[in-house]
Motif scaffolding. Structure first.
Motif, PDB file in Angstrom:
ATOM      1  N   VAL A 105       0.866  -1.180   0.000  1.00  0.00           N
ATOM      2  CA  VAL A 105       0.000   0.000   0.000  1.00  0.00           C
ATOM      3  C   VAL A 105       0.902   1.230   0.000  1.00  0.00           C
ATOM      4  CG1 VAL A 105      -1.774   1.279   1.277  1.00  0.00           C
ATOM      5  CG2 VAL A 105      -1.785  -1.231   1.291  1.00  0.00           C
ATOM      6  N   SER A 106       0.642   2.149  -0.927  1.00  0.00           N
ATOM      7  CA  SER A 106       1.507   3.326  -1.054  1.00  0.00           C
ATOM      8  C   SER A 106       1.117   4.411  -0.054  1.00  0.00           C
ATOM      9  CB  SER A 106       1.413   3.896  -2.469  1.00  0.00           C
ATOM     10  OG  SER A 106       0.151   4.496  -2.666  1.00  0.00           O
ATOM     11  N   ILE A 107       2.078   5.265   0.240  1.00  0.00           N
ATOM     12  CA  ILE A 107       1.840   6.414   1.116  1.00  0.00           C
ATOM     13  C   ILE A 107       0.807   7.339   0.473  1.00  0.00           C
ATOM     14  CG2 ILE A 107       2.900   8.518   2.048  1.00  0.00           C
ATOM     15  CD1 ILE A 107       3.543   5.980   3.649  1.00  0.00           C
ATOM     16  N   GLU A 108       0.812   7.450  -0.850  1.00  0.00           N
ATOM     17  CA  GLU A 108      -0.153   8.289  -1.558  1.00  0.00           C
ATOM     18  C   GLU A 108      -1.582   7.786  -1.326  1.00  0.00           C
ATOM     19  OE1 GLU A 108       3.788   8.844  -3.043  1.00  0.00           O
ATOM     20  OE2 GLU A 108       2.626   6.991  -3.072  1.00  0.00           O
ATOM     21  N   GLU A 109      -1.755   6.472  -1.358  1.00  0.00           N
ATOM     22  CA  GLU A 109      -3.087   5.912  -1.105  1.00  0.00           C
ATOM     23  C   GLU A 109      -3.518   6.193   0.338  1.00  0.00           C
ATOM     24  OE1 GLU A 109      -5.583   1.718  -1.293  1.00  0.00           O
ATOM     25  OE2 GLU A 109      -3.567   1.783  -2.144  1.00  0.00           O
ATOM     26  N   ILE A 110      -2.582   6.078   1.255  1.00  0.00           N
ATOM     27  CA  ILE A 110      -2.893   6.358   2.666  1.00  0.00           C
ATOM     28  C   ILE A 110      -3.256   7.836   2.837  1.00  0.00           C
ATOM     29  CG2 ILE A 110      -1.925   6.454   5.010  1.00  0.00           C
ATOM     30  CD1 ILE A 110      -2.621   3.624   3.944  1.00  0.00           C
ATOM     31  N   GLU A 111      -2.485   8.719   2.203  1.00  0.00           N
ATOM     32  CA  GLU A 111      -2.774  10.154   2.292  1.00  0.00           C
ATOM     33  C   GLU A 111      -4.170  10.470   1.757  1.00  0.00           C
ATOM     34  OE1 GLU A 111       0.685  13.139   1.703  1.00  0.00           O
ATOM     35  OE2 GLU A 111       1.162  11.387   0.447  1.00  0.00           O
ATOM     36  N   ALA A 112      -4.517   9.892   0.625  1.00  0.00           N
ATOM     37  CA  ALA A 112      -5.831  10.143   0.024  1.00  0.00           C
ATOM     38  C   ALA A 112      -6.948   9.652   0.934  1.00  0.00           C
ATOM     39  CB  ALA A 112      -5.923   9.472  -1.343  1.00  0.00           C
ATOM     40  N   ARG A 113      -6.797   8.459   1.466  1.00  0.00           N
ATOM     41  CA  ARG A 113      -7.824   7.909   2.354  1.00  0.00           C
ATOM     42  C   ARG A 113      -7.900   8.673   3.673  1.00  0.00           C
ATOM     43  NH1 ARG A 113      -9.735   2.341   1.284  1.00  0.00           N
ATOM     44  NH2 ARG A 113      -9.104   1.877  -0.839  1.00  0.00           N
ATOM     45  N   TYR A 114      -6.750   9.112   4.181  1.00  0.00           N
ATOM     46  CA  TYR A 114      -6.733   9.898   5.410  1.00  0.00           C
ATOM     47  C   TYR A 114      -7.455  11.233   5.192  1.00  0.00           C
ATOM     48  CZ  TYR A 114      -5.046  12.547   9.425  1.00  0.00           C
ATOM     49  OH  TYR A 114      -4.973  13.329  10.546  1.00  0.00           O
ATOM     50  N   SER A 115      -7.173  11.891   4.090  1.00  0.00           N
ATOM     51  CA  SER A 115      -7.839  13.159   3.772  1.00  0.00           C
ATOM     52  C   SER A 115      -9.345  12.972   3.653  1.00  0.00           C
ATOM     53  CB  SER A 115      -7.281  13.752   2.478  1.00  0.00           C
ATOM     54  OG  SER A 115      -5.933  14.083   2.643  1.00  0.00           O
ATOM     55  N   LYS A 116      -9.759  11.905   2.995  1.00  0.00           N
ATOM     56  CA  LYS A 116     -11.182  11.609   2.853  1.00  0.00           C
ATOM     57  C   LYS A 116     -11.817  11.341   4.224  1.00  0.00           C
ATOM     58  CE  LYS A 116     -14.441   8.471   0.665  1.00  0.00           C
ATOM     59  NZ  LYS A 116     -14.631   7.193  -0.003  1.00  0.00           N
ATOM     60  N   PHE A 117     -11.132  10.576   5.054  1.00  0.00           N
ATOM     61  CA  PHE A 117     -11.623  10.279   6.399  1.00  0.00           C
ATOM     62  C   PHE A 117     -11.826  11.564   7.209  1.00  0.00           C
ATOM     63  CE2 PHE A 117     -10.404   9.814  10.878  1.00  0.00           C
ATOM     64  CZ  PHE A 117     -11.411   8.973  11.329  1.00  0.00           C
ATOM     65  N   ILE A 118     -10.835  12.443   7.185  1.00  0.00           N
ATOM     66  CA  ILE A 118     -10.925  13.709   7.936  1.00  0.00           C
ATOM     67  C   ILE A 118     -12.077  14.551   7.406  1.00  0.00           C
ATOM     68  CG2 ILE A 118      -9.739  15.890   8.457  1.00  0.00           C
ATOM     69  CD1 ILE A 118      -8.714  13.462  10.055  1.00  0.00           C
ATOM     70  N   ALA A 119     -12.194  14.657   6.090  1.00  0.00           N
ATOM     71  CA  ALA A 119     -13.250  15.469   5.482  1.00  0.00           C
ATOM     72  C   ALA A 119     -14.639  14.938   5.837  1.00  0.00           C
ATOM     73  CB  ALA A 119     -13.075  15.513   3.969  1.00  0.00           C
TER      74      ALA A 119
END
Length: 126
Positions: A105-119
């Motif tokens: 799992v890439s850091i980019e995928e984690i960043e995208a999912r984290y941003s979505k979770f926060i939003a």
């Protein structure tokens, strides 16, 4: 309270107490449940709760007023956040990284999912 096998019960109780303090259920300076009351409520041995209270006292999250009982320290929230952050970074994050590596799992995928979770979870009030 449901206890997990991967962590000592007294530490799980400490997490529960810390969450209650952070949520404002037991504000700084106000009494928290006695050892006996909490042991009864959680259906554990009072010695286990006493171990939890000793642990939290050494971390300066709670204190004992002789004859009155235990209370949260004035700066308990700050101490709790520091303790939980330290534990997360030292214990949980390495396991998380290992899982990311093993699953590719890439850091980019984690960043995208984290941003979505926060939003979605903590939307900004307009």
């Amino acid at each position: 309270m449901e206890f997990k096998d991967k962590q000592s019960i007294y530490l799980q109780i400490a997490d529960y107490l810390c969450e209650q303090i952070l949520l404002g259920k037991w504000p700084p300076g106000e009494r928290i449940p006695s050892v006996r009351d909490l042991a009864s409520a959680l259906e554990v041995n009072p010695n286990t709760v006493m171990r939890t209270y000793d642990f939290l006292q050494t971390r300066e999250i709670i204190f004992n007023k002789r004859g009155i009982g235990y209370s949260a320290e004035d700066n308990a929230n700050e101490k709790i956040l520091n303790y939980r952050k330290e534990r997360f970074l030292e214990s949980e994050l390495p396991e998380f990284f290992k899982t990311l590596y093993l699953l590719n799992v890439s850091i980019e995928e984690i960043e995208a999912r984290y941003s979505k979770f926060i939003a979605e979870t903590y939307p900004v009030n307009s």
